[in-house]
Design a protein around this motif. Structure first.
Motif, short mmCIF file in Angstrom:
data_model
loop_
_atom_site.label_atom_id
_atom_site.label_comp_id
_atom_site.label_asym_id
_atom_site.label_seq_id
_atom_site.Cartn_x
_atom_site.Cartn_y
_atom_site.Cartn_z
N SER A 88 7.60 10.80 -32.77
CA SER A 88 6.37 10.01 -32.74
C SER A 88 6.60 8.51 -32.53
CB SER A 88 5.55 10.22 -34.02
OG SER A 88 4.22 9.83 -33.83
N GLN A 89 7.80 8.10 -32.14
CA GLN A 89 8.06 6.68 -31.90
C GLN A 89 7.24 6.17 -30.70
OE1 GLN A 89 10.03 4.41 -33.72
NE2 GLN A 89 9.74 6.10 -35.13
N CYS A 90 7.10 7.00 -29.67
CA CYS A 90 6.32 6.58 -28.50
C CYS A 90 4.86 6.41 -28.86
CB CYS A 90 6.49 7.58 -27.36
SG CYS A 90 6.13 9.28 -27.82
N VAL A 91 4.34 7.27 -29.73
CA VAL A 91 2.94 7.15 -30.17
C VAL A 91 2.76 5.88 -30.97
CG1 VAL A 91 1.12 8.24 -31.52
CG2 VAL A 91 2.69 9.65 -30.19
N LEU A 92 3.73 5.58 -31.84
CA LEU A 92 3.64 4.41 -32.72
C LEU A 92 3.70 3.10 -31.95
CD1 LEU A 92 3.63 3.36 -35.67
CD2 LEU A 92 6.12 3.48 -35.60
N HIS A 93 4.55 3.03 -30.92
CA HIS A 93 4.78 1.77 -30.23
C HIS A 93 4.00 1.61 -28.93
CE1 HIS A 93 7.99 0.38 -32.89
NE2 HIS A 93 8.38 1.64 -32.96
N CYS A 94 3.24 2.59 -28.53
CA CYS A 94 2.41 2.43 -27.32
C CYS A 94 1.36 1.35 -27.58
CB CYS A 94 1.74 3.76 -26.96
SG CYS A 94 0.68 3.60 -25.49
N PRO A 95 1.27 0.32 -26.73
CA PRO A 95 0.35 -0.78 -27.01
C PRO A 95 -1.11 -0.44 -26.73
CG PRO A 95 1.46 -1.15 -24.93
CD PRO A 95 2.08 0.09 -25.53
N ASN A 96 -1.38 0.67 -26.06
CA ASN A 96 -2.76 0.95 -25.68
C ASN A 96 -3.20 2.38 -26.04
OD1 ASN A 96 -5.09 -0.20 -24.59
ND2 ASN A 96 -4.75 0.71 -22.58
N ASP A 97 -2.54 2.96 -27.03
CA ASP A 97 -2.91 4.31 -27.51
C ASP A 97 -2.98 5.33 -26.37
OD1 ASP A 97 -3.13 3.44 -30.14
OD2 ASP A 97 -5.22 2.83 -29.87
N ALA A 98 -1.99 5.28 -25.49
CA ALA A 98 -2.01 6.17 -24.33
C ALA A 98 -1.30 7.49 -24.59
CB ALA A 98 -1.37 5.47 -23.13
#
Length: 203
Positions: A88-98
């Motif tokens: 879930s690191q990509c979910v946490l650090h995505c700046p635009n909830d993509a």
């Protein structure tokens, strides 16, 4: 005759199964419910993705990749699900909830391939050197985020004006010295720095 306790428990379970149905679930015919915070299969919100590459930077298993396709003029964001550990690191650090987790957990398939999911965003090219340096969605996202400060950066406000249909792309004349009007172009960071440093004023 006295019935042993285990047999009595089995009899109770049998009667309960007849009245309420079997205890076992009907998976995969019917999917069972999962906890709201369950980290299931990852998917894109295509309208939110900027192809900024933040998810690639934080992925510990190289399950994400950014590819520039010059032939199509797009930047491609690819997710290799077979490498993903659902941290879930990509979910946490995505700046635009993509990127988001779905409640889907069934990963069984009969084919080996077909695990990749991807999306594409339009590239923006520097009007001086011709190299791609961002996506159109990324520049527009920054332009909306900075508010009135957008007018301090020609790359941002020209991209915004072009999206509104009130400005047209320009081509830099070959071999021309950078003049003050040359700063009012969509430029990559390197070309903007060179243009400001070598700009000729007053001719």
């Amino acid at each position: 005759m006295r019935i042993p306790l285990p047999k009595l428990r089995e009899l109770v379970e049998a009667v309960r199964a007849v009245v309420k149905g079997p205890f076992t679930t009907k998976f995969p015919k019917a999917v069972d419910s999962v906890h709201p915070n369950f980290r299931g299969i990852l998917k894109f919100r295509e309208e939110n993705c900027l192809c900024c590459g933040a998810c690639v930077q934080v992925c510990p298993t190289n399950a994400r990749e950014i590819v520039i396709d010059r032939a199509k003029g797009v930047k491609r964001n690819i997710h290799y699900a077979e490498r993903c550990i659902y941290c879930s690191q990509c979910v946490l650090h995505c700046p635009n909830d993509a990127i988001y987790h779905t409640p889907e957990f069934d990963l069984s398939r009969t084919e080996r391939g077909g695990w990749e999911t991807s999306l594409e965003k339009q590239l923006v090219y520097c009007e001086l050197c011709g190299e791609p340096f961002a996506t159109r969605e990324h520049l527009l996202w920054i332009a909306h985020r900075v508010g009135d400060l957008v007018n301090s950066n020609p790359t941002l406000f020209l991209t915004l004006y072009q999206s509104l249909g009130v400005a047209a792309p320009q081509e830099a004349p070959a071999g021309a010295l950078p003049y003050r009007s040359g700063t009012l172009r969509i430029l990559c960071p390197d070309c903007r720095r060179k243009t400001y440093m070598t700009e000729e004023w007053g001719y």
